[in-house]
Design a protein around this motif. Structure first.
Motif, PDB file in Angstrom:
ATOM      1  N   GLU A  26       0.826  -1.214   0.000  1.00  0.00           N
ATOM      2  CA  GLU A  26       0.000   0.000   0.000  1.00  0.00           C
ATOM      3  C   GLU A  26       0.860   1.265   0.000  1.00  0.00           C
ATOM      4  N   ARG A  27       1.934   1.266   0.785  1.00  0.00           N
ATOM      5  CA  ARG A  27       2.829   2.426   0.849  1.00  0.00           C
ATOM      6  C   ARG A  27       3.468   2.682  -0.507  1.00  0.00           C
ATOM      7  N   LEU A  28       3.983   1.626  -1.126  1.00  0.00           N
ATOM      8  CA  LEU A  28       4.648   1.785  -2.416  1.00  0.00           C
ATOM      9  C   LEU A  28       3.664   2.143  -3.526  1.00  0.00           C
ATOM     10  N   THR A  29       2.476   1.563  -3.510  1.00  0.00           N
ATOM     11  CA  THR A  29       1.464   1.893  -4.518  1.00  0.00           C
ATOM     12  C   THR A  29       1.129   3.380  -4.476  1.00  0.00           C
ATOM     13  N   ALA A  30       0.968   3.925  -3.273  1.00  0.00           N
ATOM     14  CA  ALA A  30       0.683   5.360  -3.130  1.00  0.00           C
ATOM     15  C   ALA A  30       1.868   6.203  -3.603  1.00  0.00           C
ATOM     16  N   LYS A  31       3.072   5.789  -3.237  1.00  0.00           N
ATOM     17  CA  LYS A  31       4.284   6.517  -3.646  1.00  0.00           C
ATOM     18  C   LYS A  31       4.427   6.528  -5.165  1.00  0.00           C
TER      19      LYS A  31
END
Length: 153
Positions: A133-138
């Motif tokens: 989720e963190r990387l997808t948003a980034k």
């Protein structure tokens, strides 16, 4: 006398050797990522210089090749400029990083290929949910700042 540059095969071999033994966040050999980025650049119609930058895009940032090596390497200045533009500083704001990419001829296409591979659903599926989720948003924010289509591989 004209400058003798590294061949595409030599650039690939240097990049693979530099990342030897390195793994990505999912534990996969890092060479898979750099090969996918170089191929993504090629598939998007990138120049030989952009393909070379695709192979080398993480070398200085990851510390597997030094800035001195890059400065002295028999590579076109455009490749060196792209590699440096694509290396994000540890505490560098994303907005500054993406502005530098946009200001460097050829770098946006390389970053597009990098983001496409990083955001590949099959690759992200190997990560824990929080990291995914963190990387997808980034990656979505980076694509937006670069003016790239949302989620397009």
């Amino acid at each position: 006398m004209s400058q003798q540059y590294l061949t595409p095969a030599e650039v690939e071999a240097i990049a693979r050797e530099a990342h030897e033994g390195q793994r990505d966040k999912a534990g996969r050999p890092y060479a898979e990522h750099i090969a996918a980025v170089a191929e993504g650049v090629r598939a998007r119609g990138g120049s030989d210089e952009q393909v070379a930058a695709g192979w080398l895009h993480d070398t200085v940032e990851d510390g597997v090749l030094s800035r001195t090596w890059l400065d002295e390497a028999p590579l076109p200045q455009s490749v060196k400029d792209m590699v440096l533009a694509l290396g994000k500083g540890e505490d560098e704001p994303l907005e500054d990083y993406t502005r530098r990419i946009l200001a460097t001829p050829g770098a946006r296409l390389v970053k597009e290929a990098d983001l496409a591979h990083n955001a590949d659903p099959a690759r992200l599926a190997l990560l824990d949910e929080r990291t995914r989720e963190r990387l997808t948003a980034k990656y979505a924010k980076t694509r937006a700042l670069l003016g790239l289509p949302d989620g397009a591989p």
